[in-house]
Design an enzyme around this catalytic site. Structure first.
Site, PDB file in Angstrom:
ATOM      1  N   HIS A  77       1.096   5.288  -1.081  1.00 15.56           N
ATOM      2  CA  HIS A  77       0.517   5.897  -0.130  1.00 15.56           C
ATOM      3  C   HIS A  77       1.163   6.678   1.110  1.00 15.56           C
ATOM      4  O   HIS A  77       0.661   6.851   1.978  1.00 15.56           O
ATOM      5  CB  HIS A  77      -0.421   5.253  -0.200  1.00 15.56           C
ATOM      6  CG  HIS A  77      -2.232   5.235  -0.704  1.00 15.56           C
ATOM      7  ND1 HIS A  77      -2.653   5.979  -1.584  1.00 15.56           N
ATOM      8  CD2 HIS A  77      -2.255   3.792  -1.300  1.00 15.56           C
ATOM      9  CE1 HIS A  77      -3.690   5.835  -1.771  1.00 15.56           C
ATOM     10  NE2 HIS A  77      -3.175   4.677  -2.149  1.00 15.56           N
ATOM     11  N   CYS A 120       0.776  -1.308  -0.293  1.00 13.89           N
ATOM     12  CA  CYS A 120       0.215  -0.356   0.299  1.00 13.89           C
ATOM     13  C   CYS A 120       0.947   1.400   0.199  1.00 13.89           C
ATOM     14  O   CYS A 120       0.682   2.428  -1.011  1.00 13.89           O
ATOM     15  CB  CYS A 120      -0.834   0.327   1.389  1.00 13.89           C
ATOM     16  SG  CYS A 120      -1.495  -1.793   1.455  1.00 13.89           S
ATOM     17  N   ARG A 129     -13.421  -0.428  -1.561  1.00 13.13           N
ATOM     18  CA  ARG A 129     -11.979  -0.120  -2.169  1.00 13.13           C
ATOM     19  C   ARG A 129     -10.967  -0.655  -2.011  1.00 13.13           C
ATOM     20  O   ARG A 129      -9.807  -0.477  -2.761  1.00 13.13           O
ATOM     21  CB  ARG A 129     -11.940   1.701  -0.745  1.00 13.13           C
ATOM     22  CG  ARG A 129     -11.479   2.572  -1.345  1.00 13.13           C
ATOM     23  CD  ARG A 129     -10.669   3.075  -2.364  1.00 13.13           C
ATOM     24  NE  ARG A 129      -9.945   1.631  -3.008  1.00 13.13           N
ATOM     25  CZ  ARG A 129      -9.736   2.385  -4.875  1.00 13.13           C
ATOM     26  NH1 ARG A 129      -9.980   3.139  -4.790  1.00 13.13           N
ATOM     27  NH2 ARG A 129      -8.757   1.250  -5.539  1.00 13.13           N
ATOM     28  N   CYS A 152      -7.574  -1.817  -4.758  1.00 11.78           N
ATOM     29  CA  CYS A 152      -6.465  -1.928  -3.951  1.00 11.78           C
ATOM     30  C   CYS A 152      -5.347  -3.003  -3.899  1.00 11.78           C
ATOM     31  O   CYS A 152      -4.444  -2.607  -4.535  1.00 11.78           O
ATOM     32  CB  CYS A 152      -6.065  -1.065  -3.070  1.00 11.78           C
ATOM     33  SG  CYS A 152      -6.978   0.810  -2.696  1.00 11.78           S
TER      34      CYS A 152
END
Lengths: 213, 270
Positions: B183, B179, B227, B231
């Site tokens: 991010h 992730c 969501r 991802c």
């Protein structure tokens, strides 16, 4: 094989040496609650299409880079160099000795972000994902900014043997020069083919490419 | 109809603006996208899902022919207002940390007597998941305007936060993505899509407070579970199991990091 073993020993020594004086937050990373974390991964994911659960198994680079604060710390300098050397050793140089392919084909590879998700097929042509993170040709304005701009890449650097080798190594295995780079290891992980790398090389380095106009 | 015209106009304006002078226009292009989002907000189709979710919540169903109105989302049986802003949290009756969607499944089992296995396994954008998404949209709307206040007081809550943080940074798959790959930098984009910097209060707050959201490009209503699943798809990971601990842990990390941000749910996205 022997080399891997020696490497593991060095890695182990480094980790052990780093642990006692480790002042960083150890509430969450590797070593904290490993059993629960592994069980959570095991029970949390399932195979879907080509994206199978064995993708959760990490190689030494992925494992090292999964705690970015620790991985970037001065203590880990030797470990970073070790990982970079290991990744550099995996680089396969162009088998036909040709560095540059067709920049027009390279643009297509750079544009495509497709491939290797659970909604993709095993036999489809993967993309290089380049524009997701980099500015490249000035004609494409929908570029990402996670990586540096590559506009004028060849114009700035020229195309000496050293530039060609460095660029090839970066695309084939980005971790060969930066252990925890955000960039995927395009060739090493089989994301893109040798020919695709040659074409992306041309996009970056061919004087005719719009990148260098 | 008027709204669609307005959107078209903004979209043309966006592309014209962006087309002018390429990368020097970076900030301006983000601004224009923001204007586009504001225009979308005037009529968020999520309202339709909110309405159907409320109906599902209040209509008796299942072998026990009961509604979900007595469901305890953490603020007591039957309290929906403000509950989403305090989830995930530890629940004594299940002895688990649960997010909103896993808690709804618990209530379907206990109150309605429904076997939720099929709901867990159903792909997104099929009728069973659409029902769950509608319920999530309704419940999230009842926290709109309420600040996120996720507790880390219980040891299991802290444990989930730490596991979620570890998963956030966990690299894997053919692309070495975590992730964190996308991010964990402030102010970067994939193509033209800005990415929230999730380890910061601001980034996590802006992300957590705007899901579930209506995805205009897909014409779909996405819950947070959806969501996260998408991802992971783009991360080239295997599929996360709906409401698995991994997804709840990650939610706990994002939600608690975003504490204090005001819920603006349901949201609307590109």
């Amino acid at each position: 094989m022997k080399q891997t073993f020696v490497f593991s020993l060095v890695a182990l020594t480094l980790v052990v040496a780093a642990t006692p004086g480790h002042s960083a937050d150890n509430s969450w990373g590797s070593g904290a609650d490993d059993k629960t974390f592994d069980a959570m991964l095991q029970s949390g994911f399932k195979d879907r299409g080509i994206a199978t659960v064995d993708r959760l198994k990490q190689d030494s680079t992925q494992k090292f880079c999964s705690d970015p604060v620790s991985a970037a710390s001065p203590k880990m300098e030797k470990m970073r160099k070790k990982i970079e050397a290991e990744n550099l050793a995996s680089v396969k140089w162009p088998s036909d000795g040709k560095w540059l392919g067709d920049w027009k084909e390279g643009e297509k590879v750079a544009q495509s972000g497709k491939g290797l998700t659970w909604s993709d097929k095993a036999d489809q042509v993967n993309g290089g994902n380049c524009y997701n993170c980099h500015q490249i040709s000035p004609k494409e304005i929908a570029f990402g900014t996670i990586g540096p701009s590559l506009y004028n890449y060849g114009k700035i650097r020229g195309n000496s043997e050293e530039v060609l080798r460095t660029t090839w190594a970066k695309i084939f295995n980005a971790k060969s020069s930066n252990a925890c780079s955000n960039m995927p290891r395009g060739g090493h992980m089989g994301i893109i083919t040798e020919k695709q790398i040659q074409d992306v090389m041309a996009l970056l380095l061919d004087p005719q490419s719009p990148v260098n106009q | 109809m008027k709204r669609i015209h307005l959107l078209g106009g903004v979209a043309i304006a966006v592309s014209a603006l962006v087309g002018q002078a390429a990368w020097a226009e970076k900030d301006k292009s983000i601004e224009s996208i923001e204007e586009y989002r504001q225009a979308l907000k005037d009529g968020n189709p999520a309202e339709l899902f909110q309405a159907s979710g409320e109906e599902l919540w209040k209509t008796p169903a299942g072998p026990k022919n009961a509604s979900l109105e007595r469901c305890d989302l953490g603020l007591g049986a039957g309290v929906v207002k403000g509950a989403y802003a305090q989830l995930p949290r530890y629940f004594k009756d299940t002895n688990k940390v649960q997010d909103m969607e896993s808690r709804v499944l618990t209530c379907m089992e206990t109150l309605q007597g429904i076997d939720t296995k099929e709901y867990v396994q159903a792909p997104f954008d099929t009728p069973k998941k659409n029902d769950l998404n509608a319920l999530a949209t309704y419940i999230s709307g009842e926290s709109s305007g309420v600040p996120i206040k996720v507790s880390l007081a219980h040891p299991k809550e802290r444990q989930m936060y730490n596991l979620g943080k570890r998963l956030f940074y966990y690299e894997g798959g053919p692309h070495d993505f975590a992730c964190a790959t996308c991010h964990s930098q402030e102010g970067v984009r994939i193509r033209l899509q800005e990415l929230p910097y999730l380890p910061s209060a601001k980034g996590a707050g802006s992300a957590w407070s705007t899901w579930p959201a209506y995805r205009v490009s897909a014409g779909q209503m996405w819950s947070m579970q959806w969501r996260l699943a998408d991802c992971f798809r783009q991360q080239r990971f295997p599929e996360p199991i709906y409401t698995s601990e991994a997804t709840i842990a990650l939610s706990m990390f994002i939600a608690a990091t975003g504490n204090g941000a005001v819920m603006d749910t349901p949201g609307i996205k590109r």
